[in-house]
Design an enzyme around this catalytic site. Sequence first.
Site, mmCIF file in Angstrom:
data_model
loop_
_atom_site.group_PDB
_atom_site.id
_atom_site.type_symbol
_atom_site.label_atom_id
_atom_site.label_comp_id
_atom_site.label_asym_id
_atom_site.label_seq_id
_atom_site.Cartn_x
_atom_site.Cartn_y
_atom_site.Cartn_z
ATOM 1 N N GLU A 69 0.823 -1.217 0.000
ATOM 2 C CA GLU A 69 0.000 0.000 0.000
ATOM 3 C C GLU A 69 0.851 1.258 0.000
ATOM 4 O O GLU A 69 0.553 2.208 -0.727
ATOM 5 C CB GLU A 69 -0.932 0.023 1.228
ATOM 6 C CG GLU A 69 -1.688 1.336 1.306
ATOM 7 C CD GLU A 69 -2.774 1.384 2.351
ATOM 8 O OE1 GLU A 69 -2.763 0.562 3.285
ATOM 9 O OE2 GLU A 69 -3.650 2.264 2.228
ATOM 10 N N ILE B 177 -0.610 -2.017 7.641
ATOM 11 C CA ILE B 177 -1.634 -1.855 8.695
ATOM 12 C C ILE B 177 -2.951 -1.619 7.975
ATOM 13 O O ILE B 177 -3.167 -0.556 7.373
ATOM 14 C CB ILE B 177 -1.361 -0.663 9.639
ATOM 15 C CG1 ILE B 177 0.022 -0.775 10.292
ATOM 16 C CG2 ILE B 177 -2.450 -0.597 10.721
ATOM 17 C CD1 ILE B 177 0.345 0.371 11.259
ATOM 18 N N ASP B 178 -3.828 -2.591 8.020
ATOM 19 C CA ASP B 178 -5.169 -2.385 7.464
ATOM 20 C C ASP B 178 -6.071 -2.021 8.640
ATOM 21 O O ASP B 178 -6.228 -2.802 9.578
ATOM 22 C CB ASP B 178 -5.667 -3.653 6.765
ATOM 23 C CG ASP B 178 -6.989 -3.394 6.066
ATOM 24 O OD1 ASP B 178 -7.121 -2.326 5.438
ATOM 25 O OD2 ASP B 178 -7.887 -4.232 6.168
ATOM 26 N N ASP C 136 -0.718 -5.126 2.903
ATOM 27 C CA ASP C 136 -1.112 -3.904 3.615
ATOM 28 C C ASP C 136 -0.468 -3.971 5.000
ATOM 29 O O ASP C 136 -0.823 -4.824 5.807
ATOM 30 C CB ASP C 136 -2.643 -3.821 3.741
ATOM 31 C CG ASP C 136 -3.078 -2.448 4.238
ATOM 32 O OD1 ASP C 136 -2.232 -1.721 4.791
ATOM 33 O OD2 ASP C 136 -4.268 -2.113 4.076
HETATM 34 C C1 IPD Z 1 -8.797 0.925 4.729
HETATM 35 C C2 IPD Z 1 -9.621 -0.005 5.558
HETATM 36 C C3 IPD Z 1 -11.060 0.464 5.557
HETATM 37 C C4 IPD Z 1 -11.619 0.529 4.171
HETATM 38 C C5 IPD Z 1 -10.749 1.378 3.281
HETATM 39 C C6 IPD Z 1 -9.315 0.904 3.321
HETATM 40 P P1 IPD Z 1 -6.256 1.288 5.455
HETATM 41 O O1 IPD Z 1 -7.450 0.483 4.696
HETATM 42 O O2 IPD Z 1 -9.551 -1.313 5.073
HETATM 43 O O3 IPD Z 1 -11.867 -0.430 6.267
HETATM 44 O O4 IPD Z 1 -12.907 1.093 4.223
HETATM 45 O O5 IPD Z 1 -11.258 1.267 1.962
HETATM 46 O O6 IPD Z 1 -8.532 1.776 2.544
HETATM 47 O O7 IPD Z 1 -6.192 2.631 4.830
HETATM 48 O O8 IPD Z 1 -6.614 1.347 6.885
HETATM 49 O O9 IPD Z 1 -5.048 0.469 5.143
#
Ligand code: IPD
Length: 300
Positions: A71, A92-93, A90
């Site tokens: 990401e 940190i998701d 990712d």
């Molecule tokens: C986000 C999360 C969130 C989702 C967003 C993502 P991030 O990722 O998964 O739940 O609604 O579309 O971008 O930015 O925390 O890595």
Amino acid sequence: MADINLPEIRDTLVSLAFEAGRTILAANPSATSADTKLNAVDIVTETDKAVEVLISSRLSTLYPSFSFIGEETYVKGVTTVTDAPTFIVDPIDGTQNFVHGFPHACISLGFAVEKIPSVGVVYNPFLDILYTGVRGQGSYMQRNASEGSNAKEPQRLPLNGGKGKLNKLCNSLVAFEGGSQRDGENFEIKMRAFRNLLESGKGMVGGFRSLGSAALNICGVAAGQLDLYWEGGCYAWDVAAGWCILNEAGGKMFGGNPGVWEPELDSRKYLAVRGATEGQKEIVEEFWGLLGGEEMVYEH
Ligand code: IPD
């Protein structure tokens, strides 16, 4: 694919996820500087970047011939998912959750071959819950996962062997997310869909949840704790790992737009449905019907 040792890759990703988890737990998000990307709600912290560097450097040493998409190093219009064996990460998701100390954030480590999610490792260090999946070999959830001999036995997904038939939306627990894009036609479509899903006389879903992490939403569907998860706007790194875990739990990923039965990994519009003895197709059609024929459009 035949000569790639997928269980070995899973084991590598699990040990990396634990290492990344220690970095995340050691960080003090309130003292960590955060930048913004798309807008003020689309944030990235120093910890996101540090964890991605840790993971990409380890993977490039261990698997120099495999591609890597993360990401924090994605370049719009340049980074693409190809057929090559690719780690899709990712760091940190659920970054908003991380920043707020809300304990639903994870490291999401996917591995795809020919764009098929083939290994998935999703680890929530705050709750010490690990989800893993290997193509053709099932998926698992493990509590106290990092605690060595104190770790609980991994539980095969879906939990409790699955809940059988999927009923109508009004009997379902459904996750959807606002996402970070808060304007434009896609946002309007989502808002109309949210209303249709919630309103009496329409979908009127039994309950709706937003965990704030696409990967954890998908793992919830894989576990059978959620029936569906729908989102437009997230990326391959949000879904690749969870997608493998979902498939191996008997669930299936459909398209977030009506009529898309076999979505591309990087399509950015997804509808995850839990495993069921019957009713998958029917609930997907009921869900798509509430979108009123409208289609979200996202750039890669
Ligand atoms: C986000 C999360 C969130 C989702 C967003 C993502 P991030 O990722 O998964 O739940 O609604 O579309 O971008 O930015 O925390 O890595």
